[in-house]
Design a protein around this motif. Structure first.
Motif, PDB file in Angstrom:
ATOM      1  N   SER A 128       0.917  -1.243  -0.149  1.00 24.08           N
ATOM      2  CA  SER A 128      -0.099   0.239  -0.006  1.00 24.08           C
ATOM      3  C   SER A 128       0.738   1.232   0.022  1.00 24.08           C
ATOM      4  N   PRO A 129       1.307   1.450  -1.071  1.00 26.25           N
ATOM      5  CA  PRO A 129       2.505   2.949  -1.308  1.00 26.25           C
ATOM      6  C   PRO A 129       1.865   4.023  -0.709  1.00 26.25           C
ATOM      7  N   GLN A 130       0.401   4.108  -0.875  1.00 25.27           N
ATOM      8  CA  GLN A 130      -0.025   5.359  -0.567  1.00 25.27           C
ATOM      9  C   GLN A 130      -0.038   6.055   0.976  1.00 25.27           C
ATOM     10  N   ARG A 131       0.239   4.581   1.762  1.00 30.40           N
ATOM     11  CA  ARG A 131       0.063   4.946   3.261  1.00 30.40           C
ATOM     12  C   ARG A 131       1.276   5.710   3.647  1.00 30.40           C
ATOM     13  N   GLN A 132       1.146   6.639   4.584  1.00 30.40           N
ATOM     14  CA  GLN A 132       2.076   7.549   5.390  1.00 30.40           C
ATOM     15  C   GLN A 132       2.184   7.068   6.706  1.00 30.40           C
ATOM     16  N   VAL A 133       3.237   6.274   6.912  1.00 30.51           N
ATOM     17  CA  VAL A 133       3.350   5.718   8.312  1.00 30.51           C
ATOM     18  C   VAL A 133       4.875   5.947   8.866  1.00 30.51           C
ATOM     19  N   THR A 134       4.950   6.618  10.176  1.00 28.67           N
ATOM     20  CA  THR A 134       5.983   6.887  10.747  1.00 28.67           C
ATOM     21  C   THR A 134       6.348   5.607  11.403  1.00 28.67           C
ATOM     22  N   VAL A 135       7.549   4.914  10.891  1.00 29.91           N
ATOM     23  CA  VAL A 135       7.958   3.727  11.601  1.00 29.91           C
ATOM     24  C   VAL A 135       9.352   3.892  12.366  1.00 29.91           C
ATOM     25  N   ASP A 136       9.167   3.282  13.505  1.00 26.47           N
ATOM     26  CA  ASP A 136      10.343   3.478  14.566  1.00 26.47           C
ATOM     27  C   ASP A 136      10.884   2.105  14.893  1.00 26.47           C
ATOM     28  N   ILE A 137      11.824   1.625  14.213  1.00 22.55           N
ATOM     29  CA  ILE A 137      12.420   0.072  14.817  1.00 22.55           C
ATOM     30  C   ILE A 137      13.711   0.388  15.361  1.00 22.55           C
ATOM     31  N   ALA A 138      13.863  -0.065  16.694  1.00 28.28           N
ATOM     32  CA  ALA A 138      15.034  -0.064  17.391  1.00 28.28           C
ATOM     33  C   ALA A 138      16.253  -0.794  16.629  1.00 28.28           C
ATOM     34  N   PRO A 139      17.384  -0.484  16.560  1.00 28.09           N
ATOM     35  CA  PRO A 139      18.320  -1.403  15.648  1.00 28.09           C
ATOM     36  C   PRO A 139      19.066  -2.608  16.738  1.00 28.09           C
ATOM     37  N   ASP A 140      19.290  -3.421  15.885  1.00 31.58           N
ATOM     38  CA  ASP A 140      19.997  -4.631  16.403  1.00 31.58           C
ATOM     39  C   ASP A 140      19.320  -5.276  17.814  1.00 31.58           C
ATOM     40  N   LEU A 141      17.939  -5.644  17.579  1.00 32.14           N
ATOM     41  CA  LEU A 141      17.461  -6.522  18.669  1.00 32.14           C
ATOM     42  C   LEU A 141      17.528  -8.152  18.082  1.00 32.14           C
ATOM     43  N   ILE A 142      18.726  -8.595  18.840  1.00 33.75           N
ATOM     44  CA  ILE A 142      19.158  -9.735  18.386  1.00 33.75           C
ATOM     45  C   ILE A 142      18.558 -10.834  19.405  1.00 33.75           C
ATOM     46  N   VAL A 143      17.959 -11.929  19.038  1.00 28.83           N
ATOM     47  CA  VAL A 143      17.564 -13.012  19.647  1.00 28.83           C
ATOM     48  C   VAL A 143      17.983 -14.505  19.234  1.00 28.83           C
ATOM     49  N   GLN A 144      17.754 -15.392  20.188  1.00 30.52           N
ATOM     50  CA  GLN A 144      18.017 -16.619  19.586  1.00 30.52           C
ATOM     51  C   GLN A 144      16.526 -17.361  19.318  1.00 30.52           C
ATOM     52  N   GLY A 145      16.196 -17.801  17.971  1.00 33.46           N
ATOM     53  CA  GLY A 145      14.867 -18.434  17.885  1.00 33.46           C
ATOM     54  C   GLY A 145      14.904 -18.955  16.455  1.00 33.46           C
ATOM     55  N   ASP A 146      13.676 -19.251  15.925  1.00 34.24           N
ATOM     56  CA  ASP A 146      13.314 -19.894  14.663  1.00 34.24           C
ATOM     57  C   ASP A 146      13.117 -18.544  13.829  1.00 34.24           C
ATOM     58  N   ARG A 147      14.035 -18.623  12.756  1.00 36.74           N
ATOM     59  CA  ARG A 147      14.015 -17.407  11.893  1.00 36.74           C
ATOM     60  C   ARG A 147      12.633 -17.267  11.397  1.00 36.74           C
ATOM     61  N   GLU A 148      12.117 -18.290  10.712  1.00 38.27           N
ATOM     62  CA  GLU A 148      10.861 -18.376   9.821  1.00 38.27           C
ATOM     63  C   GLU A 148       9.636 -17.960  11.047  1.00 38.27           C
ATOM     64  N   LEU A 149       9.740 -18.648  12.080  1.00 37.57           N
ATOM     65  CA  LEU A 149       8.721 -18.379  13.031  1.00 37.57           C
ATOM     66  C   LEU A 149       8.594 -17.026  13.359  1.00 37.57           C
ATOM     67  N   LEU A 150       9.704 -16.340  13.661  1.00 34.32           N
ATOM     68  CA  LEU A 150       9.766 -14.963  14.248  1.00 34.32           C
ATOM     69  C   LEU A 150       9.482 -14.048  12.902  1.00 34.32           C
ATOM     70  N   ARG A 151       9.781 -14.614  11.575  1.00 28.17           N
ATOM     71  CA  ARG A 151       9.242 -13.588  10.554  1.00 28.17           C
ATOM     72  C   ARG A 151       7.846 -13.486  10.593  1.00 28.17           C
ATOM     73  N   VAL A 152       7.077 -14.931  10.666  1.00 28.25           N
ATOM     74  CA  VAL A 152       5.601 -14.889  10.561  1.00 28.25           C
ATOM     75  C   VAL A 152       5.329 -14.076  11.751  1.00 28.25           C
ATOM     76  N   THR A 153       5.736 -14.140  13.190  1.00 23.72           N
ATOM     77  CA  THR A 153       5.442 -13.117  14.125  1.00 23.72           C
ATOM     78  C   THR A 153       5.563 -11.918  13.761  1.00 23.72           C
ATOM     79  N   LEU A 154       6.443 -11.327  13.375  1.00 22.43           N
ATOM     80  CA  LEU A 154       6.656  -9.889  13.109  1.00 22.43           C
ATOM     81  C   LEU A 154       5.634  -9.316  11.977  1.00 22.43           C
ATOM     82  N   HIS A 155       5.589 -10.469  10.983  1.00 18.67           N
ATOM     83  CA  HIS A 155       4.600 -10.243   9.784  1.00 18.67           C
ATOM     84  C   HIS A 155       3.225  -9.984  10.368  1.00 18.67           C
ATOM     85  N   ASN A 156       2.897 -10.780  11.333  1.00 23.13           N
ATOM     86  CA  ASN A 156       1.509 -10.562  12.066  1.00 23.13           C
ATOM     87  C   ASN A 156       1.386  -9.309  12.833  1.00 23.13           C
TER      88      ASN A 156
END
Lengths: 441, 149
Positions: free
Chosen positions: A294-322
């Motif tokens: 949705s390129p028309q959306r204007q959203v201010t996004v603030d993501i803290a850098p280098d938040l590193i965890v131990q986990g399953d990459r694919e599942l964490l991707r699904v988590t953040l996607h949701n």
């Protein structure tokens, strides 16, 4: 389990061997003692016999001196008659003249022979050759040996058995109980594993048919609805075309439901691969995808850098996607939409990762419904969705051994925090950030 | 394309999907002759000129096989296995066109030598687009090896 049984058998064998060796040693010792005693008895018997014959010698000395040989013979005869154990006595003078040679008619099994010289004033008068039978004594002694051996063997066996039982009660019984219970647990575990494997196979078959068989009719409904609109649309009025459009919309929704259900099921079935995952990078990727959609959306996004965890990459991707997808969706009606992803409560252990938005929020009354599948807090017309996304995320946290919470305020926004390890719910998830909090984020 | 009469073998047991696929092909101006096989046995009969296709010239094989996985009698993966193990069809372009998006199906298909794996979208517009691109690529752009024999 097999090892435990083997261990138990080894212990029993060791004890049996110990008892056997003990019995052997005790029996050997008893035998040795008895053999020595037997020898001693024999010597004793021989000495008594010599004394007895010497006595006889003294008795006949007078008659010999008188050369009354018939008296000597009769004395010897009487002596034999009165002493059952004597088999024969032969009185022989030094010149070889035999004064008497008396035999008793009896079987001789264990003879003792002695030659007892009889002297008077240093002159040898005669020699008494005597034979006695000690088979009676030997028989009784053999039976004593046998009985003693049997009794000691029995005693050893009884004490061995008592020892075994005592050990079993004091040492083995608790061990046995432990072994039995772990064997039982092992069996139960095996049974449950088999059941779980069967359930998993069933689930896989089920999701496979859902994936395949449920989609095919949907495609037909969608396809033929469109064909009707395309080829025969002119024969329908606006209302008819509107209804067909609704059919198509419903098919889309059902298709999404199937896809989300499958995703939920895949999350549960997936074999996790634990690696170091940079959540910040993942979050940036997800936001990039959302912005592209949705390129028309204007959203201010603030993501803290280098938040590193131990986990399953694919599942964490699904988590953040949701989570970021929800934040994106529920801020769609805001003009100053803002989404933040950060490690909240820095320094808290374990760390909490939070997605915060200033979207429509939700009423905390329904907070417990959020992570249940198919539970939605907003009308589909207002915000589309299937209500499976957060249930999927909750399942992912469960699989990581972590937890997830959400807080919301209608009109103000939502904050969803998750921890990848077991943690207690913090008092506040800091929905409405103070200025310092904002700075932290 | 219409003149050289290259054949597409569509292996599909669902009549709805068959109708939709043929419509999508035709609407995208793919006018090749389409042979429909409704199960794995029929597909193999056609390719190897057996059964109801006995006597067919096996020197002339389809330009493209569109193969579903869930099929009656012999499933799509088994059909693919037999296509790849026969000299007459070893180089035959086979595109898996199926509803399943299960990873194991995708992996198994490629392991057995599928040229491509397309998931049939539920949305008919997306389905049309997928068929258009598929036809353009496999029937126009792609160069196939010369037919054996």
């Amino acid at each position: 389990m097999d090892q435990l049984t083997a261990w138990k058998t080894t212990n029993r064998r060791a004890l049996l061997a110990f008892t056997a060796v003990l019995s052997a040693v005790v029996i050997a010792a008893a035998m040795a003692v008895m053999m020595l005693q037997h020898q001693h008895l024999l010597d004793h018997e021989k000495t008594s016999f010599q004394i007895e014959i010497a006595l006889l010698g003294e008795l006949v000395t007078d008659a010999v001196l008188r050369s009354d040989y018939s008296t000597v013979e009769s004395l010897i005869q009487r002596w034999i008659d009165n002493h059952d154990h004597i088999a024969s006595i032969r009185a022989e003078m030094p010149n070889g003249f035999v004064l008497a040679d008396v035999h008793r008619d009896m079987p001789i099994h264990a003879p003792i022979e002695i030659n007892q010289p009889i002297s008077f004033n240093g002159r040898e008068l005669l020699t008494l050759h005597a034979t006695t039978d000690i088979s009676d004594m030997q028989t009784s002694y053999s039976s004593i040996i046998l009985n003693t051996t049997l009794v000691s063997l029995a005693l050893i066996l009884i004490s061995g058995w008592l020892l075994w039982n005592t050990i079993k009660r004091t040492a083995m019984a608790p061990l046995q109980a432990q072994i039995d219970s772990s064997e039982k647990q092992g069996l139960e575990l095996k049974q449950r594993t088999i059941e779980l494997e069967a359930a998993l196979r069933e689930l896989e078959t089920f999701s496979y048919s859902v994936s395949h068989d449920l989609r095919a009719p949907l495609r037909a409904i969608d396809g033929f609805s469109r064909i009707v609109l395309e080829d025969h649309g002119k024969q329908l009025d606006d209302e008819g075309r509107g209804y067909l459009q609704r059919v198509i919309t419903a098919v889309h929704h059902m298709s999404e439901l199937i896809d989300d259900l499958l995703a939920l099921s895949r999350v549960s079935r997936r074999e996790m691969v634990m690696t170091k995952v940079n959540l910040s990078e993942l979050a940036n990727d997800v936001i990039g995808e959302l912005q592209e959609q949705s390129p028309q959306r204007q959203v201010t996004v603030d993501i803290a850098p280098d938040l590193i965890v131990q986990g399953d990459r694919e599942l964490l991707r699904v988590t953040l996607h949701n989570l970021l997808g929800n934040a994106w969706k529920y801020t769609s009606k805001k003009t100053d939409a803002r989404i933040e992803f950060a490690c909240n409560l820095q320094g808290s252990n374990p760390p909490l990762f939070c997605v915060r938005d200033n979207g429509v929020g939700f009423d905390m009354k329904y907070a417990d419904k959020l992570f249940q599948p198919f539970q939605r807090l907003h009308a589909a017309a207002e915000f589309p969705g299937t209500g499976i996304g957060l249930a999927t995320v909750a399942r992912i946290m469960e699989r990581h051994g972590g937890r997830i919470w959400a807080e919301g305020q209608p009109g103000l926004g939502t904050i969803v925090c998750f921890s990848l390890t077991a943690a207690n719910k913090p008092d506040h998830l800091a929905l409405a950030p103070s200025e310092t909090d904002k700075h932290q984020l | 394309m219409a003149t050289d009469k290259k054949i597409i073998l569509l292996v599909e047991d669902n009549p709805d999907d068959e109708a939709l696929t043929i419509r999508a092909l035709r609407k995208n101006n793919i006018l090749n002759e389409i042979i429909v096989a409704r199960d794995g046995v029929e597909a193999l009969d056609y390719l190897f000129a057996t059964g109801s296709y006995a006597g067919r010239d096996t020197g002339k094989q389809p330009q493209l096989v569109l193969l579903d996985i869930n099929l009656p009698k012999i499933d799509g993966l088994e059909v693919l296995k037999r296509i790849r193990s026969d000299d007459r069809t070893r180089t035959q372009p086979v595109v898996i066109l199926t509803t399943s998006s299960e990873q194991r199906d995708v992996i198994a298909s490629y392991q057995l030598g599928a040229n491509s794996y397309i998931r049939k979208p539920v949305d008919f517009e997306q389905f049309m687009e997928a068929i258009r691109q598929l036809g353009l690529y496999w029937l126009v752009l792609n160069v196939t090896p010369p037919q054996p024999g």
